[in-house]
Design a protein around this motif. Structure first.
Motif, PDB file in Angstrom:
ATOM      1  N   ILE A  52       0.841  -1.203   0.000  1.00 54.74           N
ATOM      2  CA  ILE A  52       0.000   0.000   0.000  1.00 54.74           C
ATOM      3  C   ILE A  52       0.876   1.254   0.000  1.00 54.74           C
ATOM      4  O   ILE A  52       0.651   2.182  -0.764  1.00 54.74           O
ATOM      5  CB  ILE A  52      -0.923   0.009   1.234  1.00 54.74           C
ATOM      6  CG1 ILE A  52      -1.903  -1.167   1.181  1.00 54.74           C
ATOM      7  CG2 ILE A  52      -1.667   1.349   1.344  1.00 54.74           C
ATOM      8  CD1 ILE A  52      -2.672  -1.396   2.478  1.00 54.74           C
ATOM      9  N   ASN A  53       1.862   1.289   0.881  1.00 56.64           N
ATOM     10  CA  ASN A  53       2.669   2.505   1.058  1.00 56.64           C
ATOM     11  C   ASN A  53       3.769   2.656   0.010  1.00 56.64           C
ATOM     12  O   ASN A  53       4.049   3.771  -0.437  1.00 56.64           O
ATOM     13  CB  ASN A  53       3.345   2.503   2.437  1.00 56.64           C
ATOM     14  CG  ASN A  53       2.383   2.810   3.561  1.00 56.64           C
ATOM     15  OD1 ASN A  53       2.001   3.955   3.764  1.00 56.64           O
ATOM     16  ND2 ASN A  53       1.971   1.773   4.283  1.00 56.64           N
ATOM     17  N   ASN A  54       4.433   1.562  -0.305  1.00 57.77           N
ATOM     18  CA  ASN A  54       5.695   1.649  -1.060  1.00 57.77           C
ATOM     19  C   ASN A  54       5.761   0.708  -2.256  1.00 57.77           C
ATOM     20  O   ASN A  54       6.854   0.489  -2.784  1.00 57.77           O
ATOM     21  CB  ASN A  54       6.881   1.336  -0.144  1.00 57.77           C
ATOM     22  CG  ASN A  54       6.822   2.075   1.177  1.00 57.77           C
ATOM     23  OD1 ASN A  54       6.589   1.473   2.225  1.00 57.77           O
ATOM     24  ND2 ASN A  54       6.994   3.379   1.141  1.00 57.77           N
ATOM     25  N   GLY A  55       4.637   0.144  -2.673  1.00 55.80           N
ATOM     26  CA  GLY A  55       4.686  -0.870  -3.737  1.00 55.80           C
ATOM     27  C   GLY A  55       5.386  -0.392  -5.000  1.00 55.80           C
ATOM     28  O   GLY A  55       6.214  -1.106  -5.572  1.00 55.80           O
ATOM     29  N   ALA A  56       5.045   0.822  -5.428  1.00 63.53           N
ATOM     30  CA  ALA A  56       5.653   1.327  -6.665  1.00 63.53           C
ATOM     31  C   ALA A  56       7.138   1.609  -6.468  1.00 63.53           C
ATOM     32  O   ALA A  56       7.964   1.324  -7.336  1.00 63.53           O
ATOM     33  CB  ALA A  56       4.925   2.597  -7.120  1.00 63.53           C
ATOM     34  N   THR A  57       7.463   2.145  -5.297  1.00 62.22           N
ATOM     35  CA  THR A  57       8.873   2.444  -4.997  1.00 62.22           C
ATOM     36  C   THR A  57       9.697   1.161  -4.968  1.00 62.22           C
ATOM     37  O   THR A  57      10.804   1.100  -5.524  1.00 62.22           O
ATOM     38  CB  THR A  57       8.965   3.157  -3.633  1.00 62.22           C
ATOM     39  OG1 THR A  57       8.176   4.355  -3.680  1.00 62.22           O
ATOM     40  CG2 THR A  57      10.402   3.492  -3.284  1.00 62.22           C
ATOM     41  N   MET A  58       9.161   0.145  -4.314  1.00 66.26           N
ATOM     42  CA  MET A  58       9.890  -1.123  -4.214  1.00 66.26           C
ATOM     43  C   MET A  58      10.079  -1.742  -5.598  1.00 66.26           C
ATOM     44  O   MET A  58      11.167  -2.226  -5.940  1.00 66.26           O
ATOM     45  CB  MET A  58       9.145  -2.085  -3.278  1.00 66.26           C
ATOM     46  CG  MET A  58       9.139  -1.615  -1.832  1.00 66.26           C
ATOM     47  SD  MET A  58       8.036  -2.579  -0.750  1.00 66.26           S
ATOM     48  CE  MET A  58       8.977  -4.105  -0.570  1.00 66.26           C
ATOM     49  N   ALA A  59       9.014  -1.724  -6.408  1.00 71.04           N
ATOM     50  CA  ALA A  59       9.101  -2.296  -7.757  1.00 71.04           C
ATOM     51  C   ALA A  59      10.114  -1.534  -8.603  1.00 71.04           C
ATOM     52  O   ALA A  59      10.893  -2.129  -9.346  1.00 71.04           O
ATOM     53  CB  ALA A  59       7.724  -2.275  -8.420  1.00 71.04           C
TER      54      ALA A  59
END
Ligand SMILES: [Zn+2]
Length: 289
Positions: free
Chosen positions: A21-28
């Protein structure tokens, strides 16, 4: 032997699903760019409420086991290979929402000694040597005991790791700028009749909303929107994503915006000029020896 990635990002979260929820795009994004992305999740969310009726029989350790499988599936969607449970599986249990009797359970994270728990995280910090740490603000974003505790543990671990030889150059808190949240909720009111959720959440339900000027860093997740939505969907017991992937709901069935752009407030380290678009901006990346 291949060399370890030069850029290393550590995220500390309370429950499986918080990371997506918080960081999915950042992690990807960082995983796709070849950075090492390490997630430490403090509990398995054994007290989470389950959305699908056919899975509502799952409670306690059984639910935790199921949520670990969901987390594993989510990490596959994000391309993240290094995810761990603080102190190992089952070390710390979900404390439940603030004020309930589960908060007093000696095995729950809320009752954990912060220094003890931090030492478990220091081991990870010293092994990975991240240049960037992402966690919650002191309120845990919205007051959940496990989120507050995750903040304390991450913060203490950063101090202890510095004493032990690895000072994390940059520490960020998860944020959402108030104008972005307000605009997204205004759009949500228009779209609500077409969504599978009955009602809308409010801005107050979104963790980490702050005045825009506190935002130091904006990560454009457009290229990883699909991965983020897929990772959120992998948390089947916890999250329902709308068709079109612009909204989602938790077990309260209140629609809220799914943010593809992710926002951060730098709380330790040197901010690069202007609004940062990279968590590693300005960090001197030593090549692996
Ligand atoms: Zn959580």
């Amino acid at each position: 032997m291949t060399e370890p990635p030069a850029r290393r990002l550590l995220l500390v979260h309370a429950h499986p699903d918080d990371e997506s929820i918080n960081n999915g795009a950042t992690m990807a994004k960082y995983a796709a760019e070849g950075a090492r992305v390490t997630l430490v999740t403090c509990t398995l969310g054994e007290h989470g409420e389950v959305i699908p009726p056919e899975l509502q029989h799952l409670t306690g350790a059984e639910l935790g086991e199921h949520r670990l499988a969901e987390l594993t599936a989510a990490m596959r969607e994000l391309g993240v290979e290094d995810f761990r449970l603080l102190g190992g599986k089952g070390r710390y249990e979900d404390s439940g929402m603030m004020g309930i009797a589960d908060n007093d359970d000696p095995s729950c994270l809320w009752q954990a000694d912060v220094d003890d728990a931090a030492r478990a995280l220091v081991e990870v910090v010293l092994e990975v040597r991240p240049q960037v740490l992402v966690t919650y603000d002191p309120d845990g974003g919205y007051g959940h005991p496990d989120h507050i505790q995750a903040h304390r543990i991450a913060t203490r671990a950063a101090e202890l790791a510095a004493e032990a030889g690895w000072r994390i150059p940059k520490i960020y808190w998860n944020r959402v700028p108030r104008t972005v949240a307000d605009e997204a909720f205004a759009r949500l009111q228009v779209d609500l009749p077409g969504l599978p959720f009955g009602k809308s959440a409010t801005v107050e339900d979104v963790p980490g909303v702050v005045d825009d000027e506190r935002i130091t860093t904006v990560i454009d997740g457009t290229a990883h929107a699909g991965a983020k939505a897929a990772a959120m969907r992998a948390h089947v017991t916890q999250i329902e994503v709308s068709p079109g992937e612009r909204y989602f709901a938790l077990s309260n069935e209140l629609a809220q915006p799914l943010f593809i752009t992710e926002y951060y407030e730098l709380v330790r380290g040197q901010k690069a000029a202007g609004t940062e678009s990279d968590l590693f901006a300005g960090v001197v990346i030593e090549e692996a020896s």
